[in-house]
Design an enzyme around this catalytic site. Sequence first.
Site, PDB file in Angstrom:
ATOM      1  N   SER A 118       3.062  -2.200  10.358  1.00 47.28           N
ATOM      2  CA  SER A 118       4.510  -2.290  10.612  1.00 47.28           C
ATOM      3  C   SER A 118       5.076  -3.676  10.323  1.00 47.28           C
ATOM      4  O   SER A 118       5.981  -4.136  11.014  1.00 47.28           O
ATOM      5  CB  SER A 118       4.832  -1.853  12.045  1.00 47.28           C
ATOM      6  OG  SER A 118       4.470  -0.497  12.235  1.00 47.28           O
ATOM      7  N   HIS A 159      -9.552   1.304   4.587  1.00 54.83           N
ATOM      8  CA  HIS A 159      -8.313   1.534   5.334  1.00 54.83           C
ATOM      9  C   HIS A 159      -8.596   2.520   6.469  1.00 54.83           C
ATOM     10  O   HIS A 159      -9.388   3.458   6.313  1.00 54.83           O
ATOM     11  CB  HIS A 159      -7.219   2.083   4.412  1.00 54.83           C
ATOM     12  CG  HIS A 159      -5.872   2.051   5.057  1.00 54.83           C
ATOM     13  ND1 HIS A 159      -5.482   3.017   5.959  1.00 54.83           N
ATOM     14  CD2 HIS A 159      -4.856   1.159   4.978  1.00 54.83           C
ATOM     15  CE1 HIS A 159      -4.265   2.705   6.395  1.00 54.83           C
ATOM     16  NE2 HIS A 159      -3.866   1.595   5.811  1.00 54.83           N
ATOM     17  N   ASN A 202       0.875  -1.175   0.000  1.00 52.17           N
ATOM     18  CA  ASN A 202       0.000   0.000   0.000  1.00 52.17           C
ATOM     19  C   ASN A 202       0.915   1.228   0.000  1.00 52.17           C
ATOM     20  O   ASN A 202       1.460   1.594   1.033  1.00 52.17           O
ATOM     21  CB  ASN A 202      -0.892  -0.031   1.252  1.00 52.17           C
ATOM     22  CG  ASN A 202      -1.738   1.222   1.398  1.00 52.17           C
ATOM     23  OD1 ASN A 202      -1.816   2.037   0.483  1.00 52.17           O
ATOM     24  ND2 ASN A 202      -2.369   1.377   2.553  1.00 52.17           N
ATOM     25  N   LYS A 257       0.218   4.240  -0.361  1.00 52.04           N
ATOM     26  CA  LYS A 257      -0.419   5.449   0.195  1.00 52.04           C
ATOM     27  C   LYS A 257      -0.138   6.647  -0.719  1.00 52.04           C
ATOM     28  O   LYS A 257      -0.007   6.470  -1.931  1.00 52.04           O
ATOM     29  CB  LYS A 257       0.050   5.681   1.639  1.00 52.04           C
ATOM     30  CG  LYS A 257      -0.136   4.412   2.488  1.00 52.04           C
ATOM     31  CD  LYS A 257      -0.027   4.629   3.957  1.00 52.04           C
ATOM     32  CE  LYS A 257      -0.238   3.298   4.675  1.00 52.04           C
ATOM     33  NZ  LYS A 257      -0.233   3.419   6.122  1.00 52.04           N
ATOM     34  N   GLY A 294       2.212   2.186  10.753  1.00 52.51           N
ATOM     35  CA  GLY A 294       3.202   3.252  10.627  1.00 52.51           C
ATOM     36  C   GLY A 294       3.883   3.628  11.936  1.00 52.51           C
ATOM     37  O   GLY A 294       4.557   4.647  12.018  1.00 52.51           O
ATOM     38  N   GLU A 316      -5.868  -4.842  10.307  1.00 49.42           N
ATOM     39  CA  GLU A 316      -4.807  -3.879  10.580  1.00 49.42           C
ATOM     40  C   GLU A 316      -5.113  -3.142  11.885  1.00 49.42           C
ATOM     41  O   GLU A 316      -5.921  -2.201  11.898  1.00 49.42           O
ATOM     42  CB  GLU A 316      -4.718  -2.851   9.447  1.00 49.42           C
ATOM     43  CG  GLU A 316      -4.390  -3.446   8.100  1.00 49.42           C
ATOM     44  CD  GLU A 316      -3.747  -2.415   7.176  1.00 49.42           C
ATOM     45  OE1 GLU A 316      -2.610  -2.642   6.753  1.00 49.42           O
ATOM     46  OE2 GLU A 316      -4.367  -1.369   6.919  1.00 49.42           O
ATOM     47  N   GLU A 343      -7.018   4.931   7.561  1.00 47.54           N
ATOM     48  CA  GLU A 343      -6.775   6.346   7.217  1.00 47.54           C
ATOM     49  C   GLU A 343      -7.963   6.931   6.454  1.00 47.54           C
ATOM     50  O   GLU A 343      -8.284   8.111   6.612  1.00 47.54           O
ATOM     51  CB  GLU A 343      -5.474   6.464   6.395  1.00 47.54           C
ATOM     52  CG  GLU A 343      -4.252   6.229   7.290  1.00 47.54           C
ATOM     53  CD  GLU A 343      -3.041   5.645   6.593  1.00 47.54           C
ATOM     54  OE1 GLU A 343      -2.974   5.677   5.356  1.00 47.54           O
ATOM     55  OE2 GLU A 343      -2.148   5.124   7.306  1.00 47.54           O
TER      56      GLU A 343
END
Length: 251
Positions: free
Chosen positions: A214, A96, A9, A11, A174, A168, A98
């Site tokens: 991560s 996701h 991904n 991003k 991250g 996730e 985000e």
Amino acid sequence: MRKNMIAGNWKMNTTLSEGLALAKGLNEALKDKTLKCNVVIGTPLTHLASVVAAIDTTKIGVAAQNCADKEKGAYTGEVSAAMIASTGAKYVILGHSERRQYYHETAEILKTKVIQALANGLTPIFCIGEVLKEREDGRHFDIVDEQIKASLFDLSPEDFGKLTIAYEPVWAIGTGKTATAEQAQEIHAHIRQTIATQYGATLAENTTILYGGSMNAENAKDLVAKPDVDGGLIGGASLSVEKFLPIVEAF
Ligand code: PGA
């Protein structure tokens, strides 16, 4: 039998030329290898058509990171699932954290995005996962159940069978803080059980469930060795061939 998958991904990273270089570099690195998993790269929307044209898509699948919840029309700035499919991309990352957090994508919006994706022949990689407070309060099992039920459980068994799920934990994305392989296995098994309750054991057994957060060259082997962890959704470590390749080779 479910398939293993390592999906990158990217991003909101890479210009078109940088993205093309990355995709071509990965293509070159995988060229002569026999892969034990499906490999997918999730590029920015602007890169999809060029990346599809530049790589061997029988070896590396291409994913969008989002699609519109509407079919077409006066929705300035949006990109539909049909447009994504027309580039040759075969996957779309949906839900996701985000997107949920920064763009306020609700379970209901995500449900319509999944429907649009499936209607256009795209495979959704559907993300779920709890935030830190929810895990600390012991609510992580309930949270993932709610996310799955609210966006996915109205699908027919046939359509549900086309999905890939990505667990996730938001606290691991991250942050350099990975869930342990045991934590991942525990909740993946739970997710599979939740799917089995709705769609039966066979469909649940056949559902690919990725871990994301991560994941890197160091921890990938332990994670994918777990029976219910079928691969990974990789953010930071998907931005260089050197970091991504060992994850692909973790199987
Ligand atoms: P990360 O991102 O690997 O950088 O933690 C994973 C993701 O957000 O999909």
